[in-house]
Design a protein around this motif. Structure first.
Motif, short mmCIF file in Angstrom:
data_model
loop_
_atom_site.label_atom_id
_atom_site.label_comp_id
_atom_site.label_asym_id
_atom_site.label_seq_id
_atom_site.Cartn_x
_atom_site.Cartn_y
_atom_site.Cartn_z
N UNK A 198 0.85 -1.19 0.00
CA UNK A 198 0.00 0.00 0.00
C UNK A 198 0.88 1.25 0.00
N UNK A 199 0.28 2.39 -0.26
CA UNK A 199 1.03 3.64 -0.23
C UNK A 199 1.71 3.82 1.13
N UNK A 200 0.94 3.56 2.19
CA UNK A 200 1.51 3.74 3.54
C UNK A 200 2.69 2.78 3.75
N UNK A 214 -1.65 -0.02 8.00
CA UNK A 214 -2.01 1.33 7.58
C UNK A 214 -3.03 1.21 6.46
N UNK A 215 -3.24 2.27 5.73
CA UNK A 215 -4.10 2.19 4.54
C UNK A 215 -5.56 2.43 4.83
N UNK A 225 1.52 13.40 5.76
CA UNK A 225 1.82 13.10 4.35
C UNK A 225 0.79 12.18 3.71
N UNK A 226 0.09 11.41 4.55
CA UNK A 226 -0.89 10.45 4.01
C UNK A 226 -2.32 11.02 4.01
N UNK A 264 -8.61 12.65 7.52
CA UNK A 264 -7.72 11.80 8.31
C UNK A 264 -7.81 10.31 7.96
N UNK A 265 -8.95 9.90 7.37
CA UNK A 265 -9.13 8.48 7.05
C UNK A 265 -7.96 7.99 6.17
N UNK A 266 -7.31 6.95 6.59
CA UNK A 266 -6.19 6.41 5.79
C UNK A 266 -4.85 7.04 6.13
#
Ligand SMILES: Cc1cc2nc3c(=O)[nH]c(=O)nc-3n(C[C@H](O)[C@H](O)[C@H](O)COP(=O)(O)OP(=O)(O)OC[C@H]3O[C@@H](n4cnc5c(N)ncnc54)[C@H](O)[C@@H]3O)c2cc1C
Ligand code: SF4
Length: 600
Positions: free
Chosen positions: A187-189, A412-413, A368-369, A444-446
Motif C-alpha cells: 500500500x502507499x503507507x 495502515x491504509x 503526508x498520508x 484523516x481516514x487512511x
C-alpha cells in the motif's frame, strides 16, 4: 463415514488426534494421506466455511454496526463462531491475580480451532532460534536444529500457500524456489514506511502470510509433498485446484469461503477426509488419556457435549494437539496410581515454561498520508510488509540491554471503514461534529499507521500453569491455574520497541497522541494476550528436564505424542503457527514410520 457420533465410533484406530487446529489438522492430514486410519476428536462444533463465512457482509448489516462485544471480541463477523477470552462454563484461574502476573487465554471451540480467525503471519524460525542457549546462555536449546525442520517448512509452505520473499537476511531463513508465492502489492503507507524506516536503520521487507496470491502449483507440488504416493498426489492435486486465489476485498479474520487463505477447515481437513481414513467427532471434549497395559496409552476418555455422556475411544497411538495449554491440562488431569502427578510428567515439567510473545504497539498519524485520492486499499488484510529483527550483531556484541529480538508488524491504509474508524480522534479533530467532522473524517481516514512488536520471551520458572485444586468446568473437568511473570529482558525489549516505533513515526513526519512510554513494564502486553502461547511440555535431549523427545514423543509413554505448541523449547519472535505445522508434519512422519515397523 467422516463425521461420526459417539455411537458410531470404530472399535479401534491407528491414531487418535485430539484437536483440529493447526497442529491437529496438519497431523491428521499427513497421517491420512500416507495411509493411517485416524480419529479426530474436537471439543467444538462442526464448522463449514463454504456456507458459514460472512465474507461479503457490510458493517451496517450487523448489530452495533459490527462492533466487538464480549462474545465476539474482534467483530460481529469474526470467523470464531464459538470462542474468545471467556468461554461459558469453562473458566480458568489466575494463580497470582493482579501483581502484573495475569495471563489471558484465548480459546476457540470449533472445528479448525483458532486457524479460522488467526492473522496468518507465517514466519520460519531461524538457525539461532533453535539454539538460543548456545548463543547467549539463556533458556534452552531445542534437541533439533533449523536443518531438521527446514524440509518441513518447505512442505507446509507448498501445501498451505504462503506469500513472501527470500531476502538473505540473518536468521530470517530463505525458502527454496517454488515454496513461496509472490507477495501482494504494498500500500502507499507501506511504501512510505519502508522508505522512512530505512532512515532509522530498520529494514522493511514483504510480509509472509498464508494467503494465495495466485493458485497453488498443483502440477509440481503434489509429487514433492507425497513422493511415491500416487493416490495422495491425485487427491491433493485436485484439492489444490479447488482453492481460488485471493480477491483482495474481504477481511481474512472472517474466514475465507473460496479457500484462498489457510484454515485447517479449508486446507488440511478436506483432503484428509477425501482419503476416507479420517473420522471426525465434534463436540467431544477429551478429559484424559487412558492407559492400557505395559505403560502404553490405549486411547482417550471424552465428554460428548451434545448428549452429556462420557465415552472412550481406542487407538494404537494418541496425539495431543488441543493447543499448548489444553494439552497440558489433559496431561495433568490424566492421573492414576502410576502417574499421580499427571501423565508424561516424571520430569515434573508438564505445565512449566509457558511462553507468549512480547507485545507492544504504537500508532501515529501521518500528515503526508492525508487527503490522498480515494482508492480501494482493502489489500491483503494483514501484513503486506514487515520488519524482521535487524540488530543481531549489536545484541550479540552486548550493546543492547536485553536478550533476543522482535519483529515489527505494520498496518495502515484505507480498509473498509467500520463503526470505530474515527474512534478516539478528538486529539486531531478537537471534537468536531456535523459537517466539520465529516470533512475531518475524509481528511484523516487512511492517514494512520500502526506498529506492533512481536518479540521473543525467554522461558522462566515463574510462568507456568497447573491444575486448580478447587475449580471444575461445566463437564466436571478440573481447570487450569496460570502463573505469570515477564523478566527484565522482556520489559526492556518492550521499551526498545516503543523507542523504535516513535523513531519511525518521527521519520514519517508523523505524530502520536501521547509520547511513547519509556517504561517497558507499562508498555508490555499482558501475558497470553498476543495469543502465541507455547511451551508447557517442552521437547529436549534429556528426559529429566523435558517432556518429549525431538519427535514430540513423550519420554514416559512411547505411543503418546504432542503436536501443538506445547513442545516449543523457546518462543522465537517468529509467530509460532508455521513452526507448529512443520513440527506436526515431522512427528506424523515419525509415527507413520514407527507404525509401519510395528514399533508403536
Ligand atoms: C486473533 C488471533 C491472531 C493470531 N494470529 C497469528 C498469526 O498471525 N500467526 C501465527 O503464527 N499465529 C497466530 N495466532 C495463533 C494461532 O492461531 C495458534 O498458534 C494456532 O492456531 C495454534 O494451533 P493449535 O492446533 O495448537 O491450537 P488451536 O488452533 O487453538 O486448535 C486447538 C483445537 O483443539 C480443540 N480442543 C481444545 N481442548 C480440547 C479437548 N480437551 N478435547 C478435544 N478438543 C480440544 C479446540 O476446540 C481447538 O479446535 C493467532 C491467534 C489468534 C486468536
Ligand atoms: S482477503 Fe483474500 S484470503 Fe482473505 S478472506 Fe478475502 S479472499 Fe480470502
Amino acid at each position: 463415514m467422516p463425521f461420526i457420533t459417539a455411537s458410531t465410533l470404530a472399535p479401534d484406530y491407528d491414531v487418535i488426534v485430539v484437536g483440529s487446529g493447526a497442529g491437529g489438522g496438519q497431523t491428521a492430514y499427513t497421517l491420512c494421506m500416507e495411509g493411517a486410519r485416524v480419529l479426530m476428536l474436537e471439543a467444538g462444533r462442526t464448522y463449514r466455511p463454504e456456507i458459514e463465512t460472512p465474507m461479503f457482509q457490510t458493517p451496517e448489516e450487523a448489530p452495533l454496526r459490527g462492533a466487538g462485544t464480549p462474545d465476539k471480541a474482534w467483530d460481529f463477523y469474526d470467523a470464531t463462531v464459538d470462542g474468545g477470552w471467556e468461554l461459558a462454563g469453562e473458566p480458568y484461574v489466575q494463580g497470582s491475580p493482579g501483581a502484573g502476573g495475569d495471563f489471558r487465554w484465548w480459546r476457540a471451540r470449533m472445528m479448525g480451532g483458532r486457524t479460522n480467525h488467526w492473522g496468518r503471519v507465517s514466519l520460519r524460525a531461524g538457525p539461532y532460534d533453535f539454539k538460543p542457549y548456545s548463543r547467549d546462555g539463556l533458556g534452552f536449546d531445542w534437541p533439533i536444529g533449523y536443518e531438521d525442520v527446514a524440509p518441513y517448512y518447505d512442505k507446509v509452505e507448498r501445501l498451505i500457500g504462503v506469500y513472501g520473499t527470500s531476502e538473505g537476511l540473518e536468521n530470517t531463513p530463505d525458502s527454496p524456489p517454488g515454496c513461496l508465492l509472490p507477495p501482494p502489492a504494498a500500500l502507499v503507507s507501506d511504501l512510505l514506511i519502508r522508505q522512512r524506516a530505512q532512515r532509522v536503520g530498520v529494514p522493511v521487507i514483504p510480509g509472509h502470510r498464508a494467503v494465495l496470491t495466485r493458485p497453488l502449483d498443483w502440477k509440481n507440488s503434489p509429487g514433492i509433498l507425497h513422493p511415491g504416493n500416487l493416490a495422495a498426489q491425485r487427491i491433493i492435486a485436485a484439492d489444490m485446484q479447488r482453492r481460488a486465489a485471493c480477491l483482495w476485498a474481504t477481511p481474512c479474520g472472517r474466514g475465507c469461503s473460496i479457500r484462498a487463505n489457510y484454515q485447517s477447515t479449508t486446507v488440511h481437513l478436506p483432503p484428509a477426509l477425501i482419503t476416507g481414513r479420517l473420522d471426525i467427532l465434534t463436540d467431544a471434549m477429551v478429559s484424559q488419556v487412558v492407559m492400557g497395559s505395559s505403560g502404553r496409552a490405549s486411547g482417550v476418555r471424552f465428554f460428548d457435549k451434545r448428549a452429556g455422556t462420557e465415552h472412550q475411544a481406542r487407538g494404537r497411538v494418541v496425539v495431543l494437539a488441543a493447543s499448548a495449554c489444553e494439552t497440558v491440562r489433559i496431561l495433568l488431569n490424566s492421573t492414576s496410581a502410576s502417574f499421580p502427578n499427571g501423565l508424561a510428567n516424571s520430569s515434573g515439567k508438564v505445565g512449566r515454561y509457558l511462553m507468549d510473545s512480547v507485545g507492544s504497539s504504537l500508532g501515529g498519524q501521518v500528515p503526508l498520508l492525508e487527503g490522498l485520492p480515494p482508492q480501494n486499499e482493502d489489500g491483503a488484510s494483514g501484513d503486506a510488509v514487515y520488519a524482521p529483527w535487524w540488530m543481531y550483531r549489536e545484541q550479540h556484541a552486548g550493546r543492547l540491554d536485553f536478550a533476543r529480538g522482535y519483529h515489527i508488524e505494520i498496518s495502515g491504509g484505507r480498509r473498509m471503514p467500520g463503526v470505530d474508524t474515527m474512534k478516539g480522534t478528538e486529539w486531531l479533530t478537537g471534537g468536531s461534529y456535523g459537517r466539520r467532522f465529516k470533512a475531518d473524517a475524509r481528511r484523516f481516514y487512511g492517514s494512520f499507521v500502526h506498529f506492533y512488536g512481536r518479540g521473543e520471551m525467554i522461558p522462566n520458572e515463574h510462568s507456568y500453569c497447573d491444575i486448580d485444586p478447587r475449580v471444575k468446568d461445566r463437564m466436571g473437568i478440573p481447570v487450569l491455574r496460570f502463573h505469570w511473570r515477564w523478566s527484565d529482558h522482556e520489559t526492556r525489549q518492550a521499551a526498545h520497541m516503543q523507542k523504535t516505533f516513535a523513531d519511525i513515526i518521527d521519520a514519517l513526519g508523523g505524530r502520536t497522541q501521547n509520547p511513547a512510554p519509556a517504561d517497558g513494564a507499562k508498555a508490555i502486553s499482558t501475558g497470553g494476550s498476543i495469543i502465541h502461547e507455547v511451551g508447557g511440555a517442552i521437547m529436549g535431549a534429556d528426559s529429566r528436564t523435558s517432556v518429549t523427545n525431538s519427535w514430540g514423543q513423550t519420554w514416559d509413554v512411547k505411543n503418546l505424542f504432542i503436536t501443538d505448541g506445547a513442545v516449543f523449547a523457546s518462543n522465537a519472535d517468529k509467530n509460532p503457527t508455521l513452526t507448529i505445522m512443520a513440527l506436526a508434519w515431522r512427528s506424523a512422519d515419525h509415527i507413520l514410520a514407527a507404525l509401519r515397523r510395528r514399533e508403536l
